[in-house]
Design an enzyme around this catalytic site. Structure first.
Site, PDB file in Angstrom:
ATOM      1  N   HIS A 131     -56.731  18.568  43.105  1.00 36.69           N
ATOM      2  CA  HIS A 131     -57.342  19.886  43.308  1.00 36.69           C
ATOM      3  C   HIS A 131     -58.506  20.076  42.351  1.00 36.69           C
ATOM      4  CE1 HIS A 131     -53.720  21.019  45.624  1.00 36.69           C
ATOM      5  NE2 HIS A 131     -54.498  21.953  46.136  1.00 36.69           N
ATOM      6  N   LYS A 135     -57.799  25.221  39.340  1.00 34.96           N
ATOM      7  CA  LYS A 135     -56.425  25.477  39.775  1.00 34.96           C
ATOM      8  C   LYS A 135     -55.508  25.502  38.569  1.00 34.96           C
ATOM      9  CE  LYS A 135     -52.937  24.299  43.213  1.00 34.96           C
ATOM     10  NZ  LYS A 135     -52.855  25.720  43.608  1.00 34.96           N
TER      11      LYS A 135
END
Length: 233
Positions: A131, A135
């Site tokens: 990600h 995040k």
């Protein structure tokens, strides 16, 4: 519908665009420091906030008879409490670790593959999730959902981002610039490997799924998942 956005970061802004394109209006754009002023006019709320705000947001909605869809991850230790509150208040609630239509089909594929592979003990399963660097939770909620489905259909008992052994599903967590989300499941033996991967190209799929879930939830009572929304039972 009149939609309250609880969390107005990158995802909130994409959800706003898609909701407006689908003919809805936005009556509240709440960041973590804002109040709930205006939410009383909402037909439904969509929560894409941060872990420390999600429980407060969901609780407020359920206590005030506002259907709520939450895609925030990292708070699910409190999920059962939110379910109980929803039932007590006769409310409407959907939580999803990922609202992408493709990811929810990937969930089904992962569970089916895990069940099939459980018969073949020479294969060792592991996972990789990648990600963007913003995040906050590690591993992702999607990775945890994938791991739980593997555990339910195999002899594995837990997942770990640190230990790679016979009882755990090892999740290799990576944070890179400008990656919306990639999840891979790998079954590996001495002779070959089997891998399935879902790669998100942008945030639009997550946002569209959340808006579709809000449209589906409007007028209903109960606790639901994206399996209900997509009629995957």
């Amino acid at each position: 519908m009149k939609i309250a956005l609880l969390g107005y970061g990158k995802m909130g802004k994409v959800i706003e665009q898609i909701a407006l394109q689908r003919g809805h209006s936005i009556v509240l754009k709440k960041s973590s420091t804002d109040t709930f002023l205006g939410i009383e006019t909402a037909d439904v709320a969509i929560d894409f906030s941060v872990p420390q705000s999600a429980v407060e947001n969901i609780t407020y909605c359920l206590q005030n008879n506002i259907p709520v869809v939450s895609g925030t991850t990292g708070w699910v230790d409190h999920y059962d409490t939110m379910v109980d509150l929803c039932k007590t208040k006769n409310g409407a609630f959907i939580y999803g670790s990922n609202f992408s239509l493709g990811v929810n089909l990937f969930f089904e594929l992962n569970a089916y593959l895990a069940k099939m592979m459980s018969k073949f003990k020479d294969y060792h399963v592991s996972m990789e999730e990648i990600h963007h660097t913003q995040k906050l939770d590690k591993p992702s909620g999607t990775a945890i959902s994938l791991a739980k489905d593997i555990i339910a259909n195999s002899t594995k008992t837990d997942w770990s981002i640190e230990n790679n052994n016979e009882t755990n599903i090892y999740i290799d967590v990576k944070r890179l610039e400008n990656v919306p989300g990639t999840h891979s499941i790998l079954y590996q033996s001495e002779v070959d490997s089997i891998e399935i991967t879902h790669t998100a190209h942008n945030r639009n799929g997550f946002a569209l799924g959340a808006v579709l879930a809000a449209e589906w939830l409007f007028g209903k009572k109960g606790v639901f998942t994206m399996r209900d929304v997509l009629n995957l039972e």
